[in-house]
Design a protein around this motif. Structure first.
Motif, short mmCIF file in Angstrom:
data_model
loop_
_atom_site.label_atom_id
_atom_site.label_comp_id
_atom_site.label_asym_id
_atom_site.label_seq_id
_atom_site.Cartn_x
_atom_site.Cartn_y
_atom_site.Cartn_z
N LEU A 69 0.82 -1.20 0.00
CA LEU A 69 0.00 0.00 0.00
C LEU A 69 0.86 1.26 0.00
CD1 LEU A 69 -2.84 -0.97 2.50
CD2 LEU A 69 -2.91 -0.98 0.00
N ARG A 70 1.99 1.20 0.69
CA ARG A 70 2.88 2.36 0.71
C ARG A 70 3.42 2.64 -0.70
NH1 ARG A 70 8.48 3.15 4.27
NH2 ARG A 70 9.07 5.13 3.31
N THR A 71 3.78 1.60 -1.42
CA THR A 71 4.25 1.77 -2.79
C THR A 71 3.15 2.34 -3.68
OG1 THR A 71 5.79 -0.08 -2.55
CG2 THR A 71 5.26 0.60 -4.79
N VAL A 72 1.93 1.88 -3.46
CA VAL A 72 0.81 2.27 -4.31
C VAL A 72 0.26 3.65 -3.96
CG1 VAL A 72 -1.59 1.68 -4.90
CG2 VAL A 72 0.15 -0.11 -4.85
N HIS A 73 0.17 3.95 -2.65
CA HIS A 73 -0.48 5.19 -2.21
C HIS A 73 0.47 6.24 -1.64
CE1 HIS A 73 -4.41 3.52 -2.88
NE2 HIS A 73 -4.25 2.57 -1.99
N GLN A 116 -0.86 8.53 2.99
CA GLN A 116 -2.18 7.96 2.78
C GLN A 116 -2.30 6.57 3.39
OE1 GLN A 116 -3.67 8.37 -1.20
NE2 GLN A 116 -5.32 6.88 -0.90
N THR A 117 -1.21 5.81 3.37
CA THR A 117 -1.24 4.47 3.98
C THR A 117 -1.47 4.57 5.48
OG1 THR A 117 0.22 3.58 2.27
CG2 THR A 117 0.06 2.34 4.33
N ALA A 174 -5.09 5.67 6.05
CA ALA A 174 -6.00 4.56 5.74
C ALA A 174 -5.97 3.50 6.84
CB ALA A 174 -5.63 3.94 4.40
N SER A 175 -4.79 3.25 7.40
CA SER A 175 -4.67 2.25 8.47
C SER A 175 -5.42 2.70 9.72
CB SER A 175 -3.19 2.00 8.79
OG SER A 175 -2.51 1.50 7.66
N ILE A 176 -5.30 3.99 10.04
CA ILE A 176 -6.02 4.52 11.20
C ILE A 176 -7.52 4.44 10.96
CG2 ILE A 176 -6.47 6.60 12.56
CD1 ILE A 176 -3.56 7.41 12.00
#
Length: 464
Positions: free
Chosen positions: A435-439, A443-444, A447-449
């Motif tokens: 997700l870090r690579t993608v977003h 944002q990761t 999104a996790s929070i």
């Protein structure tokens, strides 16, 4: 050839009977207004394809490259988590990446469609038309040109021609298939709870064919999810006694591609949960009511999941003469370039990459696709600069398996063995890295929070 596009009807076979004739009169669709840009077309938006499109878009997308991602789906789900979508632990609608929105934010273009052919001489790919549920055409057939083509179409389940498997078993290749299994699982529990007559043989039984990571992790997730479903006032039946999960593996042990200590630990945990494990026996037929093992043994089951093997999509076998291996993967050299064409590359599960001095191709893992996507960014940069292409070097960072909330086991680089909470945290971190690579990092984190907050407000598993 038949093509199923998520949310759309089957493309009529007559439309695809002769790809060359169908696309011969279609004008090429420009990838970008500036026709002087180097055109990179990526086919397949899985872990490798989406990461590659994102990184190229961020690095080169403005003024140096035209980056186009082609995928038949409109959303992306990290494939190693599809077993959680199947069990209901993960909601595809909440956790999917929408290609259209993502592309506009990260400097690449997204085109929906199924690639059905290629003209390597003209450097063009053929994209089939798309139809809605009522058979109306949404997008006409298109021809897209490329200067660099990257095939990242992943893999699909390989049923090895087992009678009845394609019709009666569900594979977990796409989010749509995983969601379909989830609905069938919930319906099975509701049906059993509502009926007055005695349960039939095999009712509430699930057989998982294949004891790789997907099959083993799915077994644990189903053990948790089916009991979670039963706890929601489905009290007319003893689910604890009647739910039965069986794993069938043709090889001598479960998790054949992983270290033996992980297989032993996982087997002990599954047996403790009541999961039945059958190794050293092949499925000879799948029927509407269960599976047949060998010549005489029949295992009744309401649900059958096929997770026994993989192959690259069949259309790669006749991809304008490019060389493939026995499971349709494009054979690539040390730079990940397809043998026989300097403009075509392949990454991930659809690439057969044989490291120097090794006897086997690289394993079909997410970390393989991730490393190859990272390498292709360097390859594209070298092609733009006219330099020699760098050779790909794979590094094995280990293996992990997570059995729902019951346990996790890992074997990291250097032979370090981990289990329990630490193994589960490392397992989850792999998805966060994707997700870090993608977003991106910010944002990761957000999104996790948000995910932690939302999970407290909705059921632990998807119930519809």
């Amino acid at each position: 050839m038949q093509i199923i596009t998520p949310g759309m009807r089957l493309i009529p076979e007559a439309v695809l009977a002769d790809n060359a004739a169908l696309f011969r009169t279609i004008h090429e669709t420009p990838s970008h207004r500036d026709r002087s840009l180097h055109r990179v077309v990526i086919v397949g938006g899985g872990a490798g394809g989406l990461e590659l499109a994102t990184r190229l878009g961020r690095k080169f997308g403005k003024g140096r490259l035209s980056v186009t991602l082609v995928d038949r789906s409109r959303t992306h789900i990290w494939k190693p988590l599809l077993h959680e979508v199947a069990s209901g632990a993960l909601s595809a609608s909440h956790d999917a990446v929408e290609y259209i929105a993502h592309a506009s934010r990260h400097g690449y273009r997204y085109r929906i469609g199924e690639v059905v052919g290629i003209d390597r001489a003209k450097r063009q790919i053929f994209v089939a038309p798309s139809f809605d549920e009522d058979g109306r055409q949404i997008i006409p057939p298109r021809v897209l040109g490329y200067d660099t083509l990257v095939m990242a179409v992943g893999s699909v389940s390989n049923d090895f021609g087992t009678p009845g498997a394609a019709r009666h078993a569900i594979s977990l290749d796409t989010a749509e298939q995983a969601a379909r299994f989830n609905r069938r699982m919930i319906d099975a529990c509701l049906r059993a709870n509502a009926q007055h007559e005695q349960l039939s043989p095999g009712q509430l039984h699930c057989v998982i064919v294949g004891a790789g990571a997907t099959g083993v992790e799915l077994a644990a997730e189903l053990h948790k999810s089916m009991r979670e479903i039963a706890s929601h006032n489905l009290d007319n039946i003893d689910f604890e006694r009647l739910i039965r999960i069986t794993i069938v593996e043709a090889g001598p042990r479960i998790l054949p591609a992983l270290p033996e200590h992980m297989a032993r630990a996982s087997a002990r945990l599954l047996i403790k949960l009541g999961v039945q494990i059958r190794c050293g026996i092949k499925v000879t037929e799948v029927t509407e009511d269960g599976i047949r093992l060998g010549e005489k043994l029949f295992v009744p089951a309401e649900l059958v999941v096929w997770a026994a093997g993989i192959k690259a999509p069949d259309f790669l076998k006749n991809f304008d003469g490019l060389e493939t291996d026995r499971i349709n993967r494009l054979i690539v050299d040390e730079t990940l370039r397809a043998v026989g064409d300097e403009h075509v590359f392949a990454i991930g599960d659809c690439a057969s990459c044989m490291p120097s001095g090794e006897d086997n191709a690289l394993p079909p893992r997410a970390q393989t696709a991730h490393q190859q996507a990272d390498h292709l960014v360097k390859v594209v940069a070298a092609r733009l600069a006219g330099r020699d292409l760098p050779a790909f070097r794979y590094r094995d960072y280990g293996s992990l398996v997570s059995l729902a909330d019951y346990g996790a086991f890992g074997n990291l680089i250097g032979g370090l063995k981990i289990e329990g909470l630490l193994a589960r945290l490392v397992y989850r971190s792999l998805h966060k890295m994707h997700l870090r690579t993608v977003h991106g990092l910010a944002q990761t984190v957000l999104a996790s929070i948000g995910e932690m907050i939302v999970r407290r407000a909705r059921p632990r598993i998807k119930l519809h």
